[in-house]
Design a protein around this motif. Structure first.
Motif, PDB file in Angstrom:
ATOM      1  N   GLN A   1     -38.328 -80.029   2.962  1.00  0.00           N
ATOM      2  CA  GLN A   1     -37.777 -78.980   2.689  1.00  0.00           C
ATOM      3  C   GLN A   1     -38.353 -77.510   2.822  1.00  0.00           C
ATOM      4  O   GLN A   1     -37.902 -76.553   3.487  1.00  0.00           O
TER       5      GLN A   1
ATOM      6  N   THR B   1     -40.777 -87.845  -3.539  1.00  0.00           N
ATOM      7  CA  THR B   1     -40.544 -86.401  -3.686  1.00  0.00           C
ATOM      8  C   THR B   1     -41.347 -85.335  -3.332  1.00  0.00           C
ATOM      9  O   THR B   1     -40.913 -84.340  -2.992  1.00  0.00           O
TER      10      THR B   1
ATOM     11  N   SER C   1     -39.958 -82.418  -0.817  1.00  0.00           N
ATOM     12  CA  SER C   1     -40.488 -81.029  -0.711  1.00  0.00           C
ATOM     13  C   SER C   1     -41.169 -80.417   0.412  1.00  0.00           C
ATOM     14  O   SER C   1     -40.857 -79.438   1.094  1.00  0.00           O
TER      15      SER C   1
END
Length: 132
Positions: A75, A68, A72
């Motif tokens: 992104q 995760t 992130s």
């Protein structure tokens, strides 16, 4: 004499029977101790298995959290790239706007100069009409 030998044999047989009985009891005690030891070992193995499973689950959770976080970060990096591209586009657009504004100003100056020439020509024309 036969009776004495029979008694002696009976005594030896009784002693041998007691010895065998004692050895059997010792073996049964050892077997019981071994069974208890095996039960203890089995309990420890089950405990280790439970702990190992908990560790594995924790590691899976950490791996998921790490994935995760990496997602992130990816992104965010992608967003930074988009922002940078947009900033370059805005800068390029600003340069284009500046260049276009200079062309417009130059054209406006030319138009003002030509308008002034036209005004003078019209004034001369009017002066010529008035004088005639």
């Amino acid at each position: 004499m036969v009776a004495q030998e029979v008694r002696q044999l009976a005594s030896q047989t009784a002693k041998a029977t007691q010895d065998v009985s004692f050895r059997i009891q010792t073996m049964q005690d050892a077997t019981g101790n071994a069974a208890q030891a095996l039960q203890s070992i089995t309990a420890v193995i089950e405990e280790i298995s439970t702990i190992s499973l908990a560790i594995a689950r924790s590691m899976e959770a950490q791996a998921a959290a790490s994935a995760t976080i990496h997602s992130s970060i990816d992104q965010a990096a992608s967003g930074v790239g988009v922002v940078a591209r947009n900033a370059r586009n805005v800068t390029s657009g600003a340069r284009d706007t500046e260049s276009a504004t200079r062309h417009v100003l130059s054209a406006a100056a030319d138009l003002a100069g030509q308008t002034e020439l036209l005004r003078r020509s019209i004034e001369r024309l009017l002066d010529g009409i008035r004088a005639a």
